[in-house]
Design a protein around this motif. Structure first.
Motif, PDB file in Angstrom:
ATOM      1  N   SER A 100      25.598 -36.582   9.274  1.00 50.57           N
ATOM      2  CA  SER A 100      25.949 -36.038   7.966  1.00 50.57           C
ATOM      3  C   SER A 100      27.436 -36.272   7.718  1.00 50.57           C
ATOM      4  O   SER A 100      28.122 -36.904   8.526  1.00 50.57           O
ATOM      5  N   TRP A 124      19.167 -41.329   3.738  1.00 47.91           N
ATOM      6  CA  TRP A 124      17.929 -40.549   3.721  1.00 47.91           C
ATOM      7  C   TRP A 124      18.075 -39.469   2.652  1.00 47.91           C
ATOM      8  O   TRP A 124      18.787 -38.504   2.820  1.00 47.91           O
ATOM      9  N   LYS A 126      16.718 -36.433   0.853  1.00 46.06           N
ATOM     10  CA  LYS A 126      15.757 -35.365   1.125  1.00 46.06           C
ATOM     11  C   LYS A 126      15.174 -34.872  -0.204  1.00 46.06           C
ATOM     12  O   LYS A 126      15.894 -34.325  -1.034  1.00 46.06           O
ATOM     13  N   ASN A 128      13.315 -32.446  -0.614  1.00 46.47           N
ATOM     14  CA  ASN A 128      13.247 -30.986  -0.602  1.00 46.47           C
ATOM     15  C   ASN A 128      14.407 -30.402   0.203  1.00 46.47           C
ATOM     16  O   ASN A 128      14.197 -29.719   1.214  1.00 46.47           O
ATOM     17  N   PRO A 129      15.661 -30.671  -0.197  1.00 47.82           N
ATOM     18  CA  PRO A 129      16.813 -30.245   0.605  1.00 47.82           C
ATOM     19  C   PRO A 129      17.013 -28.729   0.604  1.00 47.82           C
ATOM     20  O   PRO A 129      16.554 -28.024  -0.299  1.00 47.82           O
ATOM     21  N   GLU A 143      21.313 -37.497   4.277  1.00 52.36           N
ATOM     22  CA  GLU A 143      22.007 -37.832   5.513  1.00 52.36           C
ATOM     23  C   GLU A 143      22.130 -39.350   5.563  1.00 52.36           C
ATOM     24  O   GLU A 143      21.420 -40.070   4.848  1.00 52.36           O
ATOM     25  N   LEU A 180      11.864 -33.348   4.102  1.00 47.76           N
ATOM     26  CA  LEU A 180      12.110 -32.727   5.398  1.00 47.76           C
ATOM     27  C   LEU A 180      10.784 -32.452   6.091  1.00 47.76           C
ATOM     28  O   LEU A 180       9.729 -32.363   5.443  1.00 47.76           O
ATOM     29  N   THR A 182       8.185 -30.308   7.160  1.00 51.74           N
ATOM     30  CA  THR A 182       7.754 -28.948   6.824  1.00 51.74           C
ATOM     31  C   THR A 182       6.242 -28.844   6.999  1.00 51.74           C
ATOM     32  O   THR A 182       5.569 -29.823   7.311  1.00 51.74           O
ATOM     33  N   ARG A 186       5.835 -29.640  10.876  1.00 53.04           N
ATOM     34  CA  ARG A 186       6.867 -28.896  11.585  1.00 53.04           C
ATOM     35  C   ARG A 186       6.315 -28.334  12.892  1.00 53.04           C
ATOM     36  O   ARG A 186       5.351 -27.560  12.901  1.00 53.04           O
ATOM     37  N   THR A 197      16.437 -29.045  14.194  1.00 51.10           N
ATOM     38  CA  THR A 197      16.792 -30.245  13.423  1.00 51.10           C
ATOM     39  C   THR A 197      15.738 -31.346  13.572  1.00 51.10           C
ATOM     40  O   THR A 197      16.083 -32.530  13.656  1.00 51.10           O
ATOM     41  N   LYS A 199      13.412 -34.214  12.873  1.00 57.17           N
ATOM     42  CA  LYS A 199      13.399 -35.246  11.834  1.00 57.17           C
ATOM     43  C   LYS A 199      11.951 -35.575  11.432  1.00 57.17           C
ATOM     44  O   LYS A 199      11.045 -35.508  12.261  1.00 57.17           O
ATOM     45  N   PRO A 200      11.739 -35.926  10.173  1.00 54.63           N
ATOM     46  CA  PRO A 200      10.378 -36.252   9.723  1.00 54.63           C
ATOM     47  C   PRO A 200       9.879 -37.555  10.338  1.00 54.63           C
ATOM     48  O   PRO A 200      10.654 -38.499  10.530  1.00 54.63           O
TER      49      PRO A 200
END
Length: 363
Positions: A100, A124, A126, A128-129, A143, A180, A182, A186, A197, A199-200
């Protein structure tokens, strides 16, 4: 005279190694890894805990592994692990590092100082940040990933056609909109996030599909919840994970064990560079088409061109190859193999089907 036999240490493929990443990297064979994906500590410069409006604490901003006493301490750590990573990377290998605004500029400068040659920076985005809860800055909605090769000018892997196909036959850009991790993606442990943290998988899918081939070795020195390993297994790549936290190793191993590797058929992508070249005239020589036969233009089947004995096509006063004549009729660059149709049993089919038949005969 007896020759000396040097034994090259074998790689610990598809394993998660527990310990300090720098020490483990230095223990691995030199020039042995095809790709490195690194998600190092971001060195978040936050002085206090961060809370949401409902007073719940935000994860991943107070972890000890992300704390450094100063920028110089972080730079020293970054230089050391990157130097060790560069040693194990093959001469034609590449590395991806994600970060970042807190760290990526420092990482990029150090990479250049160590001799890496930057190929791209990929954003990247996001979709849905996480909001900026204090309302004092813009929402951090992206990021940055730096993609670099070990040695400038070396031939590296870039699967351009695969990425183009993944993007509906449009050239893949350097801004990737991916949500992200989720919901079901997740990974959770006892009802809470297993890793703050994570990552997808969609992000690693693009990274590995673009810059590795089936069977390549992908190393992740900050393995965390094992996203790199899970995607590598799915895509038929080998992985090496390095992680110092036993809790994360347990989570990652369970996750990877549950992944099913894709079939060989699904992983074998066509590479036109390796296909047998078939000139259009070969279709005449093989008897699949005949001089005087008519071909139909795909965009307008009322346009019919006559096949000449030398393999050229003639439409009215225009004569040329399947590509040149198609380009003239389409008023733009096209592939003649896709634009001309022949008639078989009353049905129109693209001539590229005949080319594939010739290839099978030659194989």
């Amino acid at each position: 005279m007896t020759g000396i036999i040097y034994v090259v240490p074998s790689l610990p493929l598809n394993q998660i190694l527990q310990g300090n990443c720098i020490e483990i990297l230095n223990s691995l064979p030199e020039n042995s890894v095809d790709l490195i994906f690194a998600d190092p500590p971001y060195n978040l410069q936050l002085q206090h805990d961060l809370y949401r409006p409902n007073l719940s604490k935000v994860d991943a901003v107070n972890n000890k592994w992300d704390k450094f006493s100063s920028f110089s301490a972080y730079d020293a750590f970054t230089s050391e692990w990157l130097h060790a990573a560069r040693r194990v990377l093959k001469e034609n290998g590449t590395i991806w590092v994600i970060g970042s605004y807190h760290n990526i500029y420092r990482v990029g400068a150090i990479m250049q100082n160590l001799g890496f040659w930057i190929l791209n920076d990929v954003i990247w985005l996001k979709s849905n940040p996480m909001p900026n809860f204090r309302g004092v800055r813009f929402t951090n909605a992206h990021e940055t990933m730096i993609w670099a090769q070990k040695k400038k000018g070396a031939k590296y892997t870039f699967n351009h056609k695969a990425m183009k196909a993944l993007n509906e036959d449009l050239q893949m850009r350097s801004d990737w909109s991916i949500p992200l991790a989720t919901g079901k993606e997740r990974i959770k442990s006892n009802g809470t996030k297993a890793h703050p943290t994570q990552k997808p998988e969609g992000l690693l899918y693009r990274v590995l599909l673009s810059s590795t081939d089936v069977g390549d070795v992908v190393l992740d020195p900050f393995f965390g919840s094992g996203t790199t390993g899970a995607v590598a297994k799915k895509l038929g790549r080998n992985f090496i994970g390095i992680e110092r936290d036993k809790k994360y190793i347990k989570v990652a191993q369970k996750r990877i064990d549950a992944v099913t590797k894709s079939s060989t058929e699904a992983l074998t992508l066509p590479d036109k560079r390796n296909q047998v070249r078939v000139p259009f005239g070969t279709l005449l020589e093989a008897g699949f088409l005949s001089p005087g036969q008519k071909l139909f233009f795909k965009d307008d089947p009322s346009i019919r061109a006559v096949i000449l004995s030398n393999g050229h096509l003639k439409y009215q006063e225009q004569i040329g190859s399947i590509h040149a004549l198609a380009k003239a009729l389409a008023d733009g660059p096209v592939n003649g193999w896709d634009m001309w149709l022949y008639k078989e049993s009353g049905k129109l089919k693209v001539i590229d089907e005949l080319r594939e038949k010739v290839r099978k005969l030659k194989n």
